[in-house]
Scaffold this motif. Sequence first.
Motif, PDB file in Angstrom:
ATOM      1  N   TRP A   1       0.835  -1.190   0.000  1.00 48.79           N
ATOM      2  CA  TRP A   1       0.000   0.000   0.000  1.00 48.79           C
ATOM      3  C   TRP A   1       0.865   1.232   0.000  1.00 48.79           C
ATOM      4  O   TRP A   1       2.040   1.176   0.344  1.00 48.79           O
ATOM      5  N   PRO A   2       0.292   2.365  -0.395  1.00 53.62           N
ATOM      6  CA  PRO A   2       1.089   3.574  -0.551  1.00 53.62           C
ATOM      7  C   PRO A   2       1.585   4.117   0.784  1.00 53.62           C
ATOM      8  O   PRO A   2       0.871   4.080   1.782  1.00 53.62           O
ATOM      9  N   SER A   3       2.809   4.634   0.771  1.00 52.55           N
ATOM     10  CA  SER A   3       3.326   5.278   1.975  1.00 52.55           C
ATOM     11  C   SER A   3       2.603   6.611   2.160  1.00 52.55           C
ATOM     12  O   SER A   3       2.000   7.143   1.236  1.00 52.55           O
ATOM     13  N   GLN A   4       2.680   7.122   3.354  1.00 60.79           N
ATOM     14  CA  GLN A   4       2.064   8.408   3.681  1.00 60.79           C
ATOM     15  C   GLN A   4       0.561   8.421   3.462  1.00 60.79           C
ATOM     16  O   GLN A   4      -0.020   9.448   3.171  1.00 60.79           O
ATOM     17  N   SER A   5      -0.097   7.279   3.564  1.00 62.15           N
ATOM     18  CA  SER A   5      -1.538   7.233   3.332  1.00 62.15           C
ATOM     19  C   SER A   5      -2.258   6.751   4.576  1.00 62.15           C
ATOM     20  O   SER A   5      -2.711   5.625   4.655  1.00 62.15           O
ATOM     21  N   ARG A   6      -2.361   7.616   5.560  1.00 69.23           N
ATOM     22  CA  ARG A   6      -3.030   7.244   6.802  1.00 69.23           C
ATOM     23  C   ARG A   6      -4.504   6.985   6.589  1.00 69.23           C
ATOM     24  O   ARG A   6      -5.172   6.405   7.417  1.00 69.23           O
ATOM     25  N   ASP A   7      -5.025   7.437   5.442  1.00 69.16           N
ATOM     26  CA  ASP A   7      -6.432   7.231   5.122  1.00 69.16           C
ATOM     27  C   ASP A   7      -6.822   5.763   5.182  1.00 69.16           C
ATOM     28  O   ASP A   7      -7.970   5.433   5.435  1.00 69.16           O
ATOM     29  N   LEU A   8      -5.874   4.871   4.895  1.00 72.29           N
ATOM     30  CA  LEU A   8      -6.200   3.452   4.811  1.00 72.29           C
ATOM     31  C   LEU A   8      -6.126   2.735   6.147  1.00 72.29           C
ATOM     32  O   LEU A   8      -6.609   1.619   6.264  1.00 72.29           O
ATOM     33  N   ASN A   9      -5.525   3.326   7.135  1.00 75.17           N
ATOM     34  CA  ASN A   9      -5.323   2.621   8.385  1.00 75.17           C
ATOM     35  C   ASN A   9      -6.230   3.185   9.477  1.00 75.17           C
ATOM     36  O   ASN A   9      -6.001   4.282   9.969  1.00 75.17           O
ATOM     37  N   PRO A  10      -7.257   2.436   9.884  1.00 73.88           N
ATOM     38  CA  PRO A  10      -8.195   2.950  10.889  1.00 73.88           C
ATOM     39  C   PRO A  10      -7.532   3.399  12.186  1.00 73.88           C
ATOM     40  O   PRO A  10      -7.962   4.378  12.790  1.00 73.88           O
ATOM     41  N   ILE A  11      -6.478   2.732  12.612  1.00 72.92           N
ATOM     42  CA  ILE A  11      -5.854   3.096  13.888  1.00 72.92           C
ATOM     43  C   ILE A  11      -5.275   4.501  13.841  1.00 72.92           C
ATOM     44  O   ILE A  11      -5.271   5.214  14.854  1.00 72.92           O
ATOM     45  N   GLU A  12      -4.819   4.946  12.673  1.00 73.67           N
ATOM     46  CA  GLU A  12      -4.266   6.297  12.570  1.00 73.67           C
ATOM     47  C   GLU A  12      -5.331   7.346  12.879  1.00 73.67           C
ATOM     48  O   GLU A  12      -5.036   8.375  13.479  1.00 73.67           O
ATOM     49  N   HIS A  13      -6.567   7.078  12.491  1.00 71.63           N
ATOM     50  CA  HIS A  13      -7.661   8.002  12.798  1.00 71.63           C
ATOM     51  C   HIS A  13      -7.946   8.006  14.297  1.00 71.63           C
ATOM     52  O   HIS A  13      -8.260   9.052  14.874  1.00 71.63           O
TER      53      HIS A  13
ATOM     54  N   THR B   1      -5.360  11.220   0.670  1.00 76.87           N
ATOM     55  CA  THR B   1      -6.521  12.065   0.374  1.00 76.87           C
ATOM     56  C   THR B   1      -6.785  13.097   1.457  1.00 76.87           C
ATOM     57  O   THR B   1      -7.590  13.997   1.264  1.00 76.87           O
ATOM     58  N   VAL B   2      -6.156  12.955   2.606  1.00 78.63           N
ATOM     59  CA  VAL B   2      -6.298  13.895   3.728  1.00 78.63           C
ATOM     60  C   VAL B   2      -7.769  14.121   4.080  1.00 78.63           C
ATOM     61  O   VAL B   2      -8.186  15.206   4.382  1.00 78.63           O
ATOM     62  N   ILE B   3      -8.539  13.067   4.006  1.00 76.37           N
ATOM     63  CA  ILE B   3      -9.946  13.144   4.388  1.00 76.37           C
ATOM     64  C   ILE B   3     -10.086  12.559   5.792  1.00 76.37           C
ATOM     65  O   ILE B   3      -9.574  11.498   6.072  1.00 76.37           O
ATOM     66  N   ILE B   4     -10.765  13.277   6.660  1.00 70.41           N
ATOM     67  CA  ILE B   4     -11.059  12.743   7.976  1.00 70.41           C
ATOM     68  C   ILE B   4     -12.454  12.127   7.885  1.00 70.41           C
ATOM     69  O   ILE B   4     -13.436  12.831   7.655  1.00 70.41           O
ATOM     70  N   TRP B   5     -12.525  10.828   8.021  1.00 71.85           N
ATOM     71  CA  TRP B   5     -13.800  10.125   7.935  1.00 71.85           C
ATOM     72  C   TRP B   5     -14.410  10.033   9.312  1.00 71.85           C
ATOM     73  O   TRP B   5     -13.783   9.580  10.235  1.00 71.85           O
ATOM     74  N   CYS B   6     -15.627  10.456   9.436  1.00 75.93           N
ATOM     75  CA  CYS B   6     -16.266  10.366  10.748  1.00 75.93           C
ATOM     76  C   CYS B   6     -17.454   9.445  10.724  1.00 75.93           C
ATOM     77  O   CYS B   6     -17.747   8.782   9.827  1.00 75.93           O
TER      78      CYS B   6
END
Length: 117
Positions: free
Chosen positions: A42-54, A112-117
């Motif tokens: 998976w792409p580096s610098q993509s916290r969008d994909l990892n739920p724990i980062e949120h 994508t720098v989207i914060i999913w809520c």
Amino acid sequence: MSQQRKLEMKRKFTFQNDNDPKHTSKSTKTWLHQKNINVLEWPSQSRDLNPIEHLWVDLKRAVHRRCPRNPTDLEHFCKEEWANIATSRCAILIDSYPKRLSAVRKSKCISTVIIWC
């Protein structure tokens, strides 16, 4: 005399890391390969994909609002705020994973720098 038992996994799992240099070093890659561990590409610098980062972001914000004055406060507030994270928040992050994955794919693997809520 203690007897060591080899743990065997009954199912095939895929390891997900956050592309931190210690996880992507040659020695780590070699170890994972030798242990026959499947690693998610998976792409580096993509916290969008990892739920724990949120969840880490949620925790940091909650602790920051409480203004810890010392390491003891910090530890205490972290434990309290972590316990206060609703299981429904975790479910929302997991349920929104396909949307985050689609957004990253559309952006050609740029975060994508989207914060999913």
